[in-house]
Design a protein around this motif. Structure first.
Motif: not given
Length: 706
Positions: A235-238, A247-248, A291-293
């Motif tokens: 998975s890529l998260g921020i 935020t994924w 902000k929202d992926g």
């Protein structure tokens, strides 16, 4: 930046031999001056600050490097290593001591302890504003505020199976690359966010490696996906540092795919990342909203064979888009896209390989890059406007031209050589006009009695489609009336290059000093012939490499001085695989070989690398069987030495053991040597042992009458 730090560190703290090597140009000081080594009127070696335009020199020039400054300021008991993290201005350095991190402020000479625990912090990285560091520890991602010393744990689910910001093995080896050192997190330019990959290795099978030390030995277990095996879940998260919330990014969790190589836009408002299906025949670039992926696709590329991740996307400072180096027309070319996916400019349209984007001068809208030019064994330096106009080759002459631009791109220093010409350093302006020679190493006059002649030439492939670059090194006192054995020294993996027209000197090597002709070949899949050449390898590993080597063997056999009954080959890893294939599948061509730490059957190697070229075994059973050394054991008639490290965690010793099992059952004679506790390559005493063993093998095989 790390490379520059290493350079200065070695320059100051190493021995005087390192300070006064043969090179005279050391580095750029600023856009108008460079640092040079000279000999003064007293024959003393000194540093000089040289004006690039006029050549006027300030000498001796007192130059205090960052490495020297740091070393002089460090308190007793502390030291810096070659990879110590540091701020851009070198005023802050992170030092690891007794498994803890310390912050050293160079100007004030203050040392402050940041961590106090028994676990190791890995891949410590400064934020762009130098106010924080980030690192991983036991599968979790952390930051430390360098002003307050506050440590923040950004993730909490790290474990033996889950890693945040730390790559699963197969991503490290095959996607992010070994230079990543498993690092899988990326600061935003504004230092307020960190993008990271989260890996879950629970679906990945375990492979056990046996360590023989001690009384009972022990097993080392690693999650290693072989062909057809499940991959890690990714998975890529921020993470927003202000809230410590992640935020994924919206990716399809049901799709078996690879996610990697993110690049932040310069305003930190979007994250460009890449995803690729397991078949690796399509790649998509998507923009993620931190902000929202949510995501938006901006680019897609596909090919019937395979595609590769884009590792050097250049994000433009004005946020107008990015520059892509793509193989989409069979050769690497440069393309300018905006963030809506619109092609703004096809910057280059060449039928040869562009290697790297060296620099982009966005103010003047000029791209500087390196590439082969029309001769695929050359390297040249080029410039082109961002709109594709004013294309210029800035270096001339056959050979290798490495270029180092001045900080503001007004000049470049060329390091030039070819196979017959020793290196020289020449200063040019950014239009390619020569200003002066800085250093010219004299090419020694060739002496047949003392030197080993090297020659670069080309041999036509058996199907007549490719002129294969070949370099051979001849023994000293070479006599065309004698018969000489030959050893092919190869690696040979897809897109591995391997042949260039550069100065290597005439000193020869251990094999030529024994009286052996050493040959290297770039086959059609080496990258020298673009993607069209590489595509031959799809679903056919081992076939076309061998066919091209056979063509060179046939050419060599026609040379009166070549002994076809002493035709050897040696290599390691992929080169070891090809060496074993040469002695089995190619037994009519090769008589002797050494296969080091080799893949012997592609079902035994990792899935990302192997499936890229071969697809899965279920999709391509005939290709796998043909590519397996084990399938051709009955053809083996020569003499093969097999070496392997018993703890190789990349190409498992299982490969060599399975070949040995087949050879024994077939009643074939061979030699083998295993190295306890060694991995995928080794040095030290066992490295010395391996070198002597191989020299003995060639001596016994080629020069001893049994």
């Amino acid at each position: 930046m790390k490379q520059l730090f290493i350079f200065f560190l070695l320059f100051i703290i190493s021995s005087s031999q390192a300070q006064y090597s043969s090179a005279s140009f050391l580095d750029w000081i600023d856009d108008e001056h460079y640092l040079e080594r000279r000999v003064d009127k007293n024959n003393d070696k000194v540093l000089a600050k040289v004006n690039a335009k006029t050549g006027a020199a300030e000498m001796p020039y007192k130059h205090i490097s960052p490495g020297s400054k740091i070393m002089a300021a460090l308190p007793e008991g502390f030291w810096i290593s070659y990879n110590s993290p540091h701020s851009k201005d070198y005023e802050l350095v992170i030092i690891s001591k007794d498994n803890n991190l310390y912050l050293f402020e160079v100007a004030s000479k203050k040392m402050r302890q940041l961590t106090s625990n028994t676990e190791t912090e890995k891949n410590v990285t400064f934020s762009p504003d130098n106010k924080h560091i980030a690192f991983t520890r036991l599968g979790n991602l952390y930051t430390i505020n360098l002003e307050s010393g506050q440590e923040t744990k950004l993730t909490t689910d790290g474990s033996d199976l889950v890693y945040n910001g730390w790559a699963s093995w197969v991503y490290y080896e095959e996607i992010l690359g070994r230079s990543s050192n498993y690092k899988a997190f990326w600061w935003s330019p504004d230092s307020k966010q960190i993008a990271y990959l989260r890996f879950d290795d629970s679906p990945v099978p375990i492979f056990s490696i046996y360590r023989s030390a001690g009384v009972h030995g022990e097993l080392e277990q690693m999650h290693y996906p072989k062909v057809g095996d499940p991959n890690p879940l990714v998975s890529l998260g921020i993470c927003n540092l202000a809230t410590s919330k992640t935020t994924w990014v919206d990716t399809d969790k049901e799709l078996d795919q690879y996610i990697a190589w993110p690049f932040w836009t310069k305003d930190s408002k979007q994250l460009l990342f890449q995803q690729m299906p397991r078949d690796q025949n399509k790649i998509e670039l998507l923009l993620a909203n931190p902000k929202d992926g949510s995501t938006k696709k901006v680019y897609e590329e596909s090919r019937a064979t395979w595609v590769s991740f884009f590792e050097d996307i250049h994000m433009l400072e004005d946020n107008s888009g990015f520059i892509l180096r793509s193989y989409k027309n069979d050769w690497y070319n440069l393309y300018h896209y905006d963030f809506n996916g619109t092609l703004k400019t096809r910057i280059t349209d060449v039928k040869w390989r562009i290697n790297t984007i060296k620099k982009v001068d966005e103010k003047k809208k000029v791209v500087y890059f390196s590439g082969t030019g029309a001769v695929n064994t050359d390297l040249h330096f080029f410039s082109v406007n961002l709109d594709g106009s004013n294309f210029k080759q800035l270096t001339k002459g056959t050979g290798m031209h490495e270029a180092l631009l001045s900080p503001n791109n007004s000049y470049f220093v060329e390091n030039y050589s070819n196979i017959n010409t020793a290196p020289s350093r020449v200063l040019y302006d950014n239009k390619g006009n020569k200003i002066r020679s800085i250093k010219k190493q004299e090419t020694p006059e060739f002496s047949p009695k003392r030197h080993h002649k090297m020659e670069l030439f080309r041999v036509k492939s058996s199907d007549g489609k490719f002129d294969l670059p070949v370099i051979w090194t001849l023994p000293k006192n070479f006599d065309k009336n004698k018969k000489y054995p030959v050893v092919f020294s190869i690696y040979g993996g897809p897109d591995a290059g391997g042949i260039d027209d550069s100065w290597r000197g005439w000193r020869g090597n251990n094999l030529t000093r024994m009286g052996i002709i050493v040959v290297s070949v770039a086959h059609r899949g080496s990258g020298k012939f673009g993607k069209a050449g590489l595509d031959y390898m799809h679903r056919n590993l081992g076939k076309w490499e061998m066919e091209d080597y056979f063509a060179v063997v046939n050419w060599l056999r026609k040379q009166s001085f070549v002994d076809a009954d002493r035709m050897g080959i040696t290599g390691s890893s992929y080169g070891g695989y090809l060496s074993a294939m040469a002695l089995t599948y190619g037994a009519q061509y090769f008589t002797h070989g050494i296969a080091n730490l080799s893949v012997m059957d592609w079902q035994l190697y990792d899935n990302v690398y192997t499936e890229r070229y071969m697809d899965t075994y279920e999709q391509n059973p005939n290709g796998y069987d043909q590519a397996s050394v084990l399938s051709h054991v009955e053809q083996y008639t020569g003499k093969l030495l097999i070496t392997h490290g018993l703890m190789d965690d990349n190409v498992h010793v299982q490969n060599s053991i399975q070949l040995i099992d087949k050879l024994q059952d077939a009643g074939k004679e061979f030699e083998m040597m295993f190295y306890p506790n060694e991995r995928h390559g080794w040095g030290g005493p066992k490295g010395t042992h391996a070198r002597k063993l191989k020299e003995s093998f060639w001596s016994r095989s080629f020069f001893t009458t049994e």
